[in-house]
Scaffold this motif. Structure first.
Motif, short mmCIF file in Angstrom:
data_model
loop_
_atom_site.label_atom_id
_atom_site.label_comp_id
_atom_site.label_asym_id
_atom_site.label_seq_id
_atom_site.Cartn_x
_atom_site.Cartn_y
_atom_site.Cartn_z
N GLU A 1 0.82 -1.20 0.00
CA GLU A 1 0.00 0.00 0.00
C GLU A 1 0.86 1.26 0.00
O GLU A 1 2.05 1.22 0.33
CB GLU A 1 -0.93 -0.01 1.21
N ASP A 2 0.23 2.36 -0.37
CA ASP A 2 0.88 3.67 -0.36
C ASP A 2 1.44 3.94 1.03
O ASP A 2 0.71 3.84 2.03
CB ASP A 2 -0.14 4.73 -0.74
N ARG B 1 -8.13 3.52 2.12
CA ARG B 1 -7.08 3.68 1.10
C ARG B 1 -7.03 5.11 0.56
O ARG B 1 -5.99 5.57 0.10
CB ARG B 1 -7.31 2.69 -0.05
#
Length: 313
Positions: free
Chosen positions: A152-153, A193
């Motif tokens: 993930e970021d 997210r």
């Protein structure tokens, strides 16, 4: 991965915070501290406790137990300079994130047998009521990291942390109780997210598939975490569910060795919902009425065998 730390005791709801601090003193992964109500922003009158991860101090959870018309938990999911139930105070739906111990009306100080597991990434709480069968809910709580299915970021990766309990968050209508609408586990994640704080995520597992099956196969099922906008995002970190055909082959506290993977076995005690026609009705910590069906495993009981939680080691 190491064997989880396991703590067990019997106490009332009002004694939970104090006993958790005493029992878990010196834990390898978590610092556990009780607080007076006035020391916690939004604190509860029946006890307050903060779980802080020793390796990652940003991983912190606050439980504040408040009574209005029944005992409920107010939650905090952020590491704050001073203890704060920020989910209850700052999230858009506030009180709809509370978790009840009891249904209907009254302030029963229920006696529970508590079993608390600590891992490097999470806390799992299992509560078996010992009295008050007309009002007490079986307690199931996972609070910890969620393992993402893909990288993930970095801007949001550290905030994939959640609180998931026996009572789904943000379900308020009577249809949810009467017809089973939205009968799926639902909790709160620190950030989605897209960076939305206090986002709701559903969770589900399958604890009905009895093992071993044909060919000696074991069905070890993750708790998958998802929401309608993102789909499936991840799963509880190193915590799984299964149903054992013969519980005597894998006693509580034993190690299930499946070759590449090994698991610590905990036998879940499946208890009935309260013997009360209003068992789907409860009150938030602010005294407002809610309706919902408790849901953690997807079903209250198994058709046969022994339901277990498996901690990967």
């Amino acid at each position: 991965m190491a064997v989880p730390k396991r703590y067990s005791w019997v106490s009332t709801i009002t004694e939970f915070s104090n006993t958790a601090e005493l029992q878990m003193a010196g834990d390898s992964w978590w610092e556990v501290k009780k607080y007076a109500a006035g020391a916690v922003s939004g604190g509860g009158n029946w006890g307050n406790v903060v779980f802080t991860n020793l390796t990652d101090r940003s991983l912190e959870f606050t439980m504040a137990i408040q009574t209005s018309n029944g005992a409920t938990i107010r939650w905090g999911i952020n590491s704050n300079p001073t203890p704060k139930v920020d989910v209850h105070l700052d999230s858009p739906d506030k009180q709809n994130t509370d978790t009840p111990f009891t249904c209907d009306t009254g302030n029963a100080n229920v006696m529970y047998k508590w079993t608390v597991f600590a891992t490097s990434k999470a806390i799992f709480i299992h509560g078996e009521y010992q009295n008050s069968i007309n009002s007490a809910y079986p307690i199931r709580i996972y609070m910890g990291r969620i393992a993402p299915l893909e990288p993930e970021d970095p801007a949001i990766a550290n905030d994939f942390v959640g609180i998931f309990t026996h009572m789904p968050s943000n379900v308020t209508n009577n249809n949810a109780a009467t017809y089973g609408d939205n009968n799926v586990g639902r909790g709160v994640v620190r950030k989605s997210r897209n960076g939305t704080k206090y986002e709701y995520y559903n969770f589900t597992t399958d604890a009905q598939l009895t093992s071993p099956g044909v060919g000696g196969r074991y069905y070890v099922n993750p708790f998958m975490v998802f929401n309608p906008a993102e789909g499936v995002r991840g799963q509880f970190a190193d915590v799984f569910a299964a149903c054992l055909k013969d519980a005597s082959q894998h006693p509580d506290g034993s190690i299930l060795d499946l070759g590449e993977n090994k698991y610590y076995v905990f036998h879940v005690v499946d208890q009935q919902m309260p013997y009360n026609p209003n068992y789907t009705r409860w009150y938030t910590s602010l005294g407002n009425l809610r309706y919902c069906v408790p849901c953690f495993f997807g079903s209250n009981n198994v058709m046969g065998g022994q339901r277990v939680i498996l901690f990967k080691i």
